[in-house]
Design an enzyme around this catalytic site. Structure first.
Site, PDB file in Angstrom:
ATOM      1  N   HIS A  74       0.839  -1.199   0.000  1.00 58.54           N
ATOM      2  CA  HIS A  74       0.000   0.000   0.000  1.00 58.54           C
ATOM      3  C   HIS A  74       0.868   1.241   0.000  1.00 58.54           C
ATOM      4  O   HIS A  74       1.995   1.238   0.474  1.00 58.54           O
ATOM      5  CB  HIS A  74      -0.962   0.013   1.190  1.00 58.54           C
ATOM      6  N   HIS A  82       1.038   5.248   1.056  1.00 59.03           N
ATOM      7  CA  HIS A  82       0.483   6.327   1.876  1.00 59.03           C
ATOM      8  C   HIS A  82       0.648   7.625   1.089  1.00 59.03           C
ATOM      9  O   HIS A  82       1.752   7.954   0.671  1.00 59.03           O
ATOM     10  CB  HIS A  82       1.256   6.475   3.200  1.00 59.03           C
TER      11      HIS A  82
END
Length: 181
Positions: A167, A169
């Site tokens: 993922h 950010h």
């Protein structure tokens, strides 16, 4: 409102207007704590009801890399509520429940394909890695981050990765400092 997770490990009692759990209890009805008020709480409730972590570092050190479904898979499947800001057939972007900047959005691939972290990337992952970064650019524009933003990918325990589903950010809305943490 009381809800149970699909693994029958915890019960959630009450929700805030943002959809966060007010109390999390084990299946014996014992209050674990008000875990749902932070990312650590949500992660803890999905790792093990007996685990209560107090820092991102502890969460990262306790996380176990695996190809098993993660909390992000539950968000993708709409089993856990989130504030989605962007979605297409390949990626999902949603607001972080423990923001580290006025704008803090997580961008995840909908299909993990063995990509638990950046260090696990193979040449076959180039398209999705590019898609994650391009989506970050689109979402930054959508969020009005014309003055700049920061992209972070945590990898492994020393990189403070607490969810083993790659993922990105996206952080913005304030002046960033250097060096980072």
């Amino acid at each position: 409102m009381v809800g149970e997770d699909k693994d029958n490990l915890t019960k959630v009692k009450g929700k805030t207007k943002e959809g966060r759990a007010l109390e999390v209890m084990n299946m014996s009805g014992e209050k674990i704590s008000s875990l749902g008020k932070s990312r650590l709480g949500v992660l803890s409730s999905h790792l093990s009801p007996a685990v209560a972590m107090t820092s991102e570092k502890e969460a990262a050190l306790a996380a176990v890399p695996s190809d098993s479904p993660t909390i992000f898979d539950k968000i993708i499947n709409k089993e856990i509520p989130s504030t989605i800001v962007y979605e297409d057939d390949k990626v999902l972007a949603f607001r972080d429940i423990s923001p580290q900047a006025p704008t803090h959005i997580l961008i995840i691939p909908k299909v993990k394909d063995g990509l638990t972290g950046l260090s696990k990337a193979e040449e076959r992952h180039c398209d999705i890695l590019g898609r994650l970064l391009y989506t970050a650019k689109l979402v930054a524009k959508q969020e009005g981050l014309e003055d700049g933003f920061r992209i972070v990918i945590n990898d492994g325990p020393s990189g403070c990765q607490s969810v083993y589903h790659i993922h990105v950010h996206l952080l913005g809305g304030r002046q960033m400092n250097w060096p980072p943490g």
